[in-house]
Design an enzyme around this catalytic site. Structure first.
Site, PDB file in Angstrom:
ATOM      1  N   ASP A  32      -2.916  -1.115   8.187  1.00  0.00           N
ATOM      2  CA  ASP A  32      -2.242  -1.724   7.047  1.00  0.00           C
ATOM      3  C   ASP A  32      -3.261  -2.575   6.290  1.00  0.00           C
ATOM      4  OD1 ASP A  32       0.586  -2.412   5.865  1.00  0.00           O
ATOM      5  OD2 ASP A  32      -0.484  -4.321   6.007  1.00  0.00           O
ATOM      6  N   ILE A  33      -3.284  -2.454   4.968  1.00  0.00           N
ATOM      7  CA  ILE A  33      -4.186  -3.270   4.155  1.00  0.00           C
ATOM      8  C   ILE A  33      -3.607  -4.681   4.074  1.00  0.00           C
ATOM      9  CG2 ILE A  33      -5.310  -3.572   1.912  1.00  0.00           C
ATOM     10  CD1 ILE A  33      -4.890  -0.556   1.421  1.00  0.00           C
TER      11      ILE A  33
ATOM     12  N   GLU B  16       0.787   0.853   1.626  1.00  0.00           N
ATOM     13  CA  GLU B  16      -0.591   0.504   1.981  1.00  0.00           C
ATOM     14  C   GLU B  16      -0.896   0.788   3.451  1.00  0.00           C
ATOM     15  OE1 GLU B  16       1.779  -3.366   2.442  1.00  0.00           O
ATOM     16  OE2 GLU B  16       1.799  -1.667   1.080  1.00  0.00           O
TER      17      GLU B  16
END
Length: 175
Positions: free
Chosen positions: A53-54, A96
């Site tokens: 996950d960003i 994301e």
């Protein structure tokens, strides 16, 4: 007939790939994971997952714009693809989030690869230039067991990712 075949190929790609990053999508990933879990069982091989996950992506999207967010997603997809083996399977999970299937990799190998990815992203000048700030990722890592099915291994990887986010981000948690 050739025209119909081309349309079928295009529809297949649209159904199985993310249009923005050109990575396989969640549906395609599910199919690949199910197939590889069966192969793992038959061949007694190793299989690991990295869920990514960003960190703070919503902030980038909200303050810099969705066009910048798109550039970050495309660039991250390229970093992920170029830092795993050709036999591994990188997909965009959604938003994301990305996910990687590591073929013939145990938890220790998966942790090493996850750390390489975390470091590459944190040091990426291109990502930082796009976002006008350092971009980091959080990663959840797990390996398949004999009892795993698609749902159980994904749930474990997701939980590890959640713990990484809760632990302050830009880190790896194994489960």
């Amino acid at each position: 007939m050739l025209y119909v075949r081309k349309i079928h190929l295009k529809l297949d790609k649209l159904a199985s790939h993310d249009d923005l990053t050109d990575l396989p999508n969640r549906r395609c990933f599910h199919e690949e994971l199910a197939k590889l879990l069966l192969l793992k069982e038959r061949n007694n091989s190793k299989l690991s997952l990295i869920f990514i996950d960003i960190d703070n992506f919503k902030y980038v999207n909200d303050t810099k714009g969705h066009d910048v967010g798109d550039k970050v997603l495309i660039s991250l997809a390229k970093i992920l693809n170029s830092n795993v083996r050709k036999s591994d399977f990188v997909a965009r999970w959604g938003g994301e989030e990305f996910i990687i299937l590591l073929i013939d990799s145990d938890i220790n190998q998966a942790q090493i690869i996850a750390e390489q990815l975390r470091s590459q992203v944190a040091q990426s000048n291109q990502l930082a230039q796009y976002a006008q700030q350092q971009v980091t990722i959080s990663l959840g890592v797990t390996s398949a067991t004999e009892k795993d099915n698609v749902d159980t291994i994904l749930k474990r990887a997701d939980l590890a990712l959640y713990k990484a986010k809760s632990a302050g981000k830009n880190c790896i948690v194994s489960s």
